[in-house]
Design a protein around this motif. Structure first.
Motif, PDB file in Angstrom:
ATOM      1  N   HIS A  81       0.769  -1.421  -0.056  1.00 30.15           N
ATOM      2  CA  HIS A  81      -0.032   0.026  -0.019  1.00 30.15           C
ATOM      3  C   HIS A  81       0.915   1.232  -0.075  1.00 30.15           C
ATOM      4  O   HIS A  81       0.635   2.311  -0.582  1.00 30.15           O
ATOM      5  CB  HIS A  81      -1.020  -0.068   1.272  1.00 30.15           C
ATOM      6  CG  HIS A  81      -1.870   1.288   1.433  1.00 30.15           C
ATOM      7  ND1 HIS A  81      -2.934   1.461   0.287  1.00 30.15           N
ATOM      8  CD2 HIS A  81      -1.642   2.248   2.001  1.00 30.15           C
ATOM      9  CE1 HIS A  81      -3.403   2.488   0.906  1.00 30.15           C
ATOM     10  NE2 HIS A  81      -2.706   3.207   1.757  1.00 30.15           N
ATOM     11  N   SER A  85       1.002   4.011  -2.997  1.00 34.61           N
ATOM     12  CA  SER A  85       0.606   5.514  -2.589  1.00 34.61           C
ATOM     13  C   SER A  85       1.575   6.381  -3.125  1.00 34.61           C
ATOM     14  O   SER A  85       1.538   7.555  -3.266  1.00 34.61           O
ATOM     15  CB  SER A  85       0.639   5.574  -1.042  1.00 34.61           C
ATOM     16  OG  SER A  85       1.851   5.240  -0.280  1.00 34.61           O
ATOM     17  N   LYS A 122      -8.333   0.990  -9.427  1.00 36.06           N
ATOM     18  CA  LYS A 122      -8.018   2.308  -9.255  1.00 36.06           C
ATOM     19  C   LYS A 122      -8.222   3.082 -10.431  1.00 36.06           C
ATOM     20  O   LYS A 122      -8.554   4.334 -10.354  1.00 36.06           O
ATOM     21  CB  LYS A 122      -6.363   2.406  -8.952  1.00 36.06           C
ATOM     22  CG  LYS A 122      -5.898   1.781  -7.853  1.00 36.06           C
ATOM     23  CD  LYS A 122      -6.285   2.477  -6.531  1.00 36.06           C
ATOM     24  CE  LYS A 122      -5.531   2.011  -5.320  1.00 36.06           C
ATOM     25  NZ  LYS A 122      -5.816   2.515  -4.047  1.00 36.06           N
TER      26      LYS A 122
END
Length: 231
Positions: A81, A85, A122
């Motif tokens: 993650h 990010s 996403k």
């Protein structure tokens, strides 16, 4: 202009389909290429990756060692993650830059080649259309074994590591079935291209942008008339 997300699976024939779209003159953006580009030395994502994961993820020439980085985040959701990010915002910015270039050149739609379109989700919200290059599992297995010279168990393990093509096909707006003869698949691509070209879904955005530009031009004209002294 609108965006078309295209995906597939290992040995499904996605690369061959992309080549046909390119031969037809379509605009294609490879998101994997962008992902490799934004982590090159000198880019913000590169610096942030080194800060987050340490210099052990670097090769001697300063490039990111993708294998080492992959091993670091393997089975570690928090680290995965963190990496996402860092990279995803940069990927989106580059994707938008490339898309805008095609918009200025007058393309009606842009194809985004996204291997994990349905896995990560996403970018799904930006896609007007989604396309899956599909083939049945037996065909996929046979092609993978032949292409990569793999034993059946190894080929099956690679296929099982991905989201099944039948699941992707179930949620995609368009399915290009590449289970049979290549000539049949190619005809499907040509027909889909014609359908997308005929679509008027590009008009609202293009008209909105043109209206905005016209408004800015009018404002600049009025300001010029007001600020500059009359002869």
């Amino acid at each position: 202009m609108f965006l078309v997300g295209l995906t597939g699976g290992i040995a499904s024939g996605k690369s061959s389909v992309i080549q046909v779209f390119q031969q037809l003159g379509c605009a294609v953006i490879d998101v994997d290429v962008i992902a490799r580009h934004v982590v090159q030395p000198g880019y913000p994502a590169h610096r942030r990756i080194v800060e987050a994961f340490g210099t052990e993820v670097l090769l001697e020439n300063g490039d990111i060692d993708r294998k080492v980085l992959g091993d670091l985040i393997f089975n570690q959701p928090e680290r995965r993650h963190l990496l996402n990010s860092i990279t995803h915002p940069e990927i989106c910015k580059e994707m938008m830059k490339e898309t805008f270039k095609f918009f200025l050149r007058g393309y009606r739609y842009v194809i985004l080649d996204i291997p994990l379109l349905f896995e990560t989700k996403k970018l799904l919200k930006y896609m007007k259309h989604t396309v899956v290059v599909y083939c049945d599992r037996d065909t996929q297995l046979a092609r993978l074994m032949q292409r990569n010279n793999l034993h059946r168990d190894d080929a099956e393990a690679r296929i099982e590591a991905q989201l099944p093509l039948k699941d992707k096909a179930r949620v995609a707006r368009h399915v290009l079935d590449n289970s049979g003869e290549w000539s049949v698949t190619k005809r499907q691509v040509v027909l889909l291209h014609a359908e997308l070209e005929r679509s008027l879904e590009y008009l609202p955005l293009r008209l909105g942008v043109l209206a905005g530009l016209a408004g800015i031009a009018s404002l600049l004209y009025l300001l010029t008339r007001y600020l500059l002294p009359s002869p």
